[in-house]
Design an enzyme around this catalytic site. Structure first.
Site, PDB file in Angstrom:
ATOM      1  N   LEU A 105      32.339  51.310  40.409  1.00  0.00           N
ATOM      2  CA  LEU A 105      33.380  50.421  40.601  1.00  0.00           C
ATOM      3  C   LEU A 105      32.557  49.341  40.627  1.00  0.00           C
ATOM      4  O   LEU A 105      31.780  49.000  41.721  1.00  0.00           O
ATOM      5  CB  LEU A 105      34.376  50.708  41.842  1.00  0.00           C
ATOM      6  CG  LEU A 105      35.525  49.973  42.040  1.00  0.00           C
ATOM      7  CD1 LEU A 105      36.691  50.265  40.995  1.00  0.00           C
ATOM      8  CD2 LEU A 105      36.216  50.467  43.366  1.00  0.00           C
ATOM      9  N   ASP A 106      32.975  48.128  39.651  1.00  0.00           N
ATOM     10  CA  ASP A 106      32.172  47.181  39.686  1.00  0.00           C
ATOM     11  C   ASP A 106      31.808  46.220  40.991  1.00  0.00           C
ATOM     12  O   ASP A 106      32.868  46.492  42.102  1.00  0.00           O
ATOM     13  CB  ASP A 106      32.351  46.106  38.460  1.00  0.00           C
ATOM     14  CG  ASP A 106      33.542  45.449  38.699  1.00  0.00           C
ATOM     15  OD1 ASP A 106      33.726  44.909  39.679  1.00  0.00           O
ATOM     16  OD2 ASP A 106      34.346  45.247  37.409  1.00  0.00           O
ATOM     17  N   TYR A 107      30.822  45.561  41.278  1.00  0.00           N
ATOM     18  CA  TYR A 107      30.633  44.444  42.418  1.00  0.00           C
ATOM     19  C   TYR A 107      31.874  43.844  43.053  1.00  0.00           C
ATOM     20  O   TYR A 107      32.210  43.724  44.150  1.00  0.00           O
ATOM     21  CB  TYR A 107      29.324  43.674  42.064  1.00  0.00           C
ATOM     22  CG  TYR A 107      28.881  42.878  43.219  1.00  0.00           C
ATOM     23  CD1 TYR A 107      28.229  43.408  44.296  1.00  0.00           C
ATOM     24  CD2 TYR A 107      29.280  41.608  43.247  1.00  0.00           C
ATOM     25  CE1 TYR A 107      27.670  42.614  45.161  1.00  0.00           C
ATOM     26  CE2 TYR A 107      28.750  40.840  44.234  1.00  0.00           C
ATOM     27  CZ  TYR A 107      28.087  41.400  45.473  1.00  0.00           C
ATOM     28  OH  TYR A 107      27.607  40.447  46.445  1.00  0.00           O
TER      29      TYR A 107
END
Length: 267
Positions: A105-107
């Site tokens: 789950l991206d930053y």
């Protein structure tokens, strides 16, 4: 104890996922009873054989742990980060097991992340063929047209980073999307059965809209129910249901979010 494939034994010990275990084997970093093994078909007995991974003796399989974490923005979904940014592992301190994230789950995104030391389940959930649905709340800049939403539902072509810096174009699978909150910059509920790198952002960019916020609120049968930065252990029925879904059994249509109504197909 009957012999099992080496990659399954390594994953069950909680060291890494089965896919990474396969890479360790083919790289010559796994030895059984003093003999280096590089063939993926090799088997061993975890109770009887001495298995070393990168020189370290493999311990007996750990008790499987399954965690749901609510990741805030600004955390990396990995065990470590070369840029020294905070990771989801900082949110589960005190857990006496070596767990790792299932997928990414991206930053800049937030919401549900699963962590486990069950390499077999992690491998199945991350495999493209599992089709376990994941649901997100997505805030976009400006109101997409009905035509744009229809394109997202049927699938759009996006550009992904490929090997050696080359770009590759792929078509996304059909998605379920509906208006969750109407506003000048509206929120949509989006359900995907795949998970490509920055897929949601690239999908909306393809129809001319920038994504402002992303929050994952469901993963398979699980609904996010912990506060940001917190975690909880999954119940036995939840784990059993998730394993069934990962195996392609008993998938059901995701339920609508609480406090919202199903749309009529128009955005």
């Amino acid at each position: 104890m009957p012999e099992e494939r080496l990659q399954k034994i390594i994953a069950a010990a909680g060291i890494t996922s089965r896919r990474k275990a396969e890479e360790l084997i083919t790289s010559g970093l796994v030895a059984v009873n003093g003999q280096t093994i590089t063939q993926l078909g090799a088997k061993a007995d975890a109770q009887r054989d001495h298995i070393r991974v990168d020189g370290k003796l493999l311990r007996q399989p750990e008790r499987h742990v399954y965690l749901m974490v609510n990741k805030p923005r600004g955390y990396v979904t990995s065990v470590t980060d070369p840029e020294k940014r905070p990771t989801v592992m900082d949110l589960v301190r005190g857990v006496h097991a070596r767990v790792y994230p299932v997928g990414r789950l991206d930053y800049a995104s937030e919401g549900m992340v699963l962590l486990t030391n069950d390499g077999d389940l992690a491998q199945k959930l991350m495999h493209a063929s599992s089709h376990v649905p994941k649901t997100y709340l997505v805030k976009v800049a400006g109101k997409p047209s009905a035509e744009a939403i229809a394109r997202l539902r049927s699938g759009v072509t996006i550009e992904l980073d490929g090997k050696h810096g080359r770009k590759r174009r792929v078509r996304t699978a059909p998605a379920r999307i509906r208006l969750a909150r109407d506003a000048p910059n509206p929120w949509y509920e989006l359900t995907l059965i795949e998970g490509r790198n920055r897929q949601i952002r690239r999908m909306f960019e393809q129809v001319g809209h920038h994504v402002e916020k992303i929050k994952r609120v469901r993963y398979g049968n699980l609904e996010l129910d912990v506060e940001p930065g917190r975690f909880r252990t999954l119940t036995v029925p939840e784990v059993q249901r998730l394993k069934s879904m990962a195996a392609g059994k008993g998938r059901t249509r995701p339920a609508p979010l609480r406090g919202t109504k199903e749309g009529d197909g128009k955005a």
